[in-house]
Design a protein around this motif. Structure first.
Motif, short mmCIF file in Angstrom:
data_model
loop_
_atom_site.label_atom_id
_atom_site.label_comp_id
_atom_site.label_asym_id
_atom_site.label_seq_id
_atom_site.Cartn_x
_atom_site.Cartn_y
_atom_site.Cartn_z
N GLU A 103 12.70 -39.13 0.70
CA GLU A 103 13.09 -40.16 1.67
C GLU A 103 13.98 -39.37 2.71
O GLU A 103 13.89 -39.56 4.01
N TYR A 104 14.73 -38.10 2.21
CA TYR A 104 15.57 -37.58 3.27
C TYR A 104 14.44 -36.87 4.23
O TYR A 104 14.60 -36.73 5.57
N ILE A 105 13.53 -36.10 3.90
CA ILE A 105 12.52 -35.37 4.62
C ILE A 105 11.70 -36.26 5.49
O ILE A 105 11.54 -36.12 6.78
N SER A 106 11.50 -37.62 4.95
CA SER A 106 10.63 -38.55 5.92
C SER A 106 11.44 -38.87 6.91
O SER A 106 11.01 -39.09 8.17
N ASN A 107 12.57 -39.15 6.81
CA ASN A 107 13.50 -39.44 7.88
C ASN A 107 14.46 -38.56 8.79
O ASN A 107 15.01 -38.86 9.68
N ALA A 108 14.06 -37.45 8.38
CA ALA A 108 14.65 -36.19 8.86
C ALA A 108 13.79 -36.13 10.21
O ALA A 108 12.95 -36.23 10.57
N ILE A 109 15.00 -35.82 11.42
CA ILE A 109 14.48 -35.65 13.04
C ILE A 109 14.12 -34.05 13.15
O ILE A 109 15.12 -33.58 12.93
N THR A 110 13.06 -33.81 13.61
CA THR A 110 12.75 -32.63 14.19
C THR A 110 11.49 -32.65 14.97
O THR A 110 10.78 -33.60 15.12
N ASN A 111 11.45 -31.60 15.76
CA ASN A 111 10.38 -31.34 16.87
C ASN A 111 9.48 -30.11 16.47
O ASN A 111 8.58 -29.90 17.02
N ASP A 112 9.65 -29.54 15.27
CA ASP A 112 8.79 -28.60 14.77
C ASP A 112 8.03 -29.07 13.46
O ASP A 112 8.70 -29.56 12.46
N PHE A 113 6.81 -28.67 13.54
CA PHE A 113 6.02 -29.10 12.48
C PHE A 113 4.98 -27.94 12.24
O PHE A 113 4.58 -26.99 12.82
N VAL A 114 4.43 -27.76 10.75
CA VAL A 114 3.57 -26.99 10.61
C VAL A 114 2.02 -27.66 10.26
O VAL A 114 2.14 -28.86 10.01
N ILE A 115 0.98 -27.04 10.83
CA ILE A 115 -0.26 -27.81 10.85
C ILE A 115 -0.70 -27.48 9.42
O ILE A 115 -1.45 -26.66 8.95
N ASP A 116 -0.58 -28.48 8.42
CA ASP A 116 -1.26 -28.47 6.95
C ASP A 116 -2.34 -29.27 6.76
O ASP A 116 -2.76 -30.03 7.77
#
Length: 505
Positions: free
Chosen positions: A213-226
């Protein structure tokens, strides 16, 4: 997969503890167990382990791992300095538990010089985790320097000690150099940049059950292409379709002595599923292209180099591989940009021509995808002190110009006009050969023509390119693999993707 900051990871820990609920010691136990299980599974030929523990929760992970690995049959020694500083509350709990195991020796850091690090000893770094916010103190610096000189397998827990999760360390910083980094739940930004990623070795992300739940709602503009992101965006080929379904592309490439670049880009486009492929190249490449790529239609664009830019109607265009920078090519290419408004894929000499005058940059059509390597990026937008700053400058320029920038690197980054950065984790150093970028241009042009959005074209394209390179390296080695070997693996990548998405009985 989202990339979270060190502060977000701490918040995620707290949220998990409060809402699961679970105690902080139990969460530490969970993390330690995940690490111990991985080591037990992958280090069966090494029965001796030396764990170096700090006084914080990273050290607590190491202390908990020590008894778990001992119970799995490893000969475990623990190094810790408790004389000068007090352990954190959770680390103290695990230190007391460890004292009940008479088979585990607890040593001071000063004893490292007399310790027998035989070839089967694994060194585990549990000194500092994401909580580190300053340069390492002298005592720990000397210890890490000594450990770095020992030629044994080294494993860091969470992240190598001395490394920050979100930023670059100072040039004279002391950092533990790991062969493997066992990190928790998500990638850290520092794992993905040239200056800092060189300390991590192979990164293994372990799921320790932090709050979804926390990870889903966390705001970020950085991602890993998995793999999950790729599978979500990939569109399997429809049975009831025809060549018009998969778009028309025009590759503008090649000049005398560089027709191979046009061949590689064209082959890559064909092998990634473009419906109709045209190659606009100089007359000197006619026989080569028609022989090597008979499925593509040839358009003569000059004699020794391209001097005219006439794109097939309704086609997506990729420009640059081996194009050259002859005055006539430059003049007509810039005129073409002034008159053309659809998104383009721009690479290599197309970018070199644009970079000759900063006014040219504004000629790039909005939503275009450009693919500079670091030097090309510098010529276009200016120099930066490091790759962290380069990404931030790319964010700024992508937003200003409303374009997509693919920064080619060990972990290539796809930067969107909205400021999102996607880090690719496929690929290897075997791609450090001329021709690899030409292949990427063909891939991107093909995917964009097939109806993928510009963002998904970039994300899928760099992942696909790297995945095929990993397969090629597995067969030929990084040293011997060629760009043509990478193209030969495209079918296997598609086959794997289709099996994941539509498994057969």
């Amino acid at each position: 997969m989202k990339i979270l900051t060190a502060e977000q990871i701490r918040e995620c820990d707290r949220f998990t503890i409060e809402n699961e609920p679970i105690s902080s010691v139990q969460l530490m136990e969970r993390a330690a167990q995940a690490c111990a299980n991985w080591i037990s599974e992958h280090c069966k030929n090494h029965k001796k382990i030396a764990i170096f523990c700090g006084i914080g929760n990273n050290g607590g992970d190491g202390l908990a791992m020590a008894r778990m690995l001992y119970l799995k049959g490893f000969d475990v020694d623990v190094f810790i300095n408790t004389a000068q500083q007090k352990l954190s509350e959770d680390a103290s709990v695990n230190f007391k538990k460890l004292r009940d195991f008479s088979g585990i020796d607890i040593k001071s850091f000063q004893e490292v010089d007399q310790y027998n690090f035989d070839s089967k000893t694994i060194i585990i770094d549990a000194l500092f985790g994401t909580g580190l916010s300053r340069k390492i103190e002298v005592g720990y610096k000397c210890l890490i320097d000594k450990l770095n000189e020992i030629d044994n397998i080294k494993i860091s827990i969470d992240l190598p000690s001395g490394l920050f999760a979100d930023t670059i360390a100072e040039n004279d910083s002391t950092i533990f150099k790991a062969d493997y980094t066992l990190s928790f739940q998500c990638w850290k930004k520092s794992f993905l940049h040239t200056e800092t990623g060189k300390y991590t070795g192979k990164v293994v992300i372990l799921d320790i059950g932090l709050s979804k739940e926390y990870i889903s709602n966390a705001i970020t503009n950085d991602f890993v292409i998995d793999d999950r992101l790729v599978e979500k965006n990939f569109k399997p080929r429809e049975d009831f379709s025809h060549k018009g379904t998969y778009g028309r592309i025009t590759i503008i490439a090649g000049s005398y002595g560089k027709i191979g670049a046009a061949v590689l880009s064209t082959k890559a486009a064909l092998k990634t599923g473009a419906g109709l492929t045209f190659t606009l190249a100089p007359r000197c490449g006619y026989e080569i292209l028609q022989t090597s790529c008979p499925e593509a239609m040839f358009i003569e664009g000059g004699n020794q180099f391209v001097s005219q830019f006439e794109i097939e109607k309704d086609s997506v265009c990729g420009i640059g591989p081996g194009l050259g920078t002859e005055p006539e090519t430059e003049k007509n290419f810039l005129q073409f940009l002034k008159e053309y408004s659809e998104p383009l894929i721009l690479d290599a000499d197309a970018l070199n021509i644009i970079s000759r005058d900063e006014k040219n940059i504004k000629l790039i059509p909005q939503k275009s995808i450009i693919t500079p390597h670091p030097k090309e990026f510098e010529r276009l937008f200016g120099s930066t002190a490091d790759s962290f700053q380069r990404v931030e400058l790319a964010r700024k320029k992508a937003s200003e110009l409303q374009i997509y920038i693919i920064l080619k690197d060990h972990h290539t980054q796809v930067i969107t006009p909205e400021g999102k950065v996607f880090y690719n984790i496929t690929g290897n150093s075997g791609l450090a050969k001329g021709g690899s970028g030409d292949i990427l241009t063909g891939i991107l042009t093909s995917f964009l023509a097939q109806g993928y959005s510009e963002e998904n074209t970039g994300v899928l394209g760099v992942w696909f390119h790297g995945k095929a390179a990993d397969m090629a390296a597995g067969k030929h080695s990084k040293e011997a693999m060629l760009p043509t070997d990478v193209i030969s693996e495209f079918g296997n990548v598609f086959d794997e993707l289709n099996k994941r998405i539509s498994p057969k009985l």
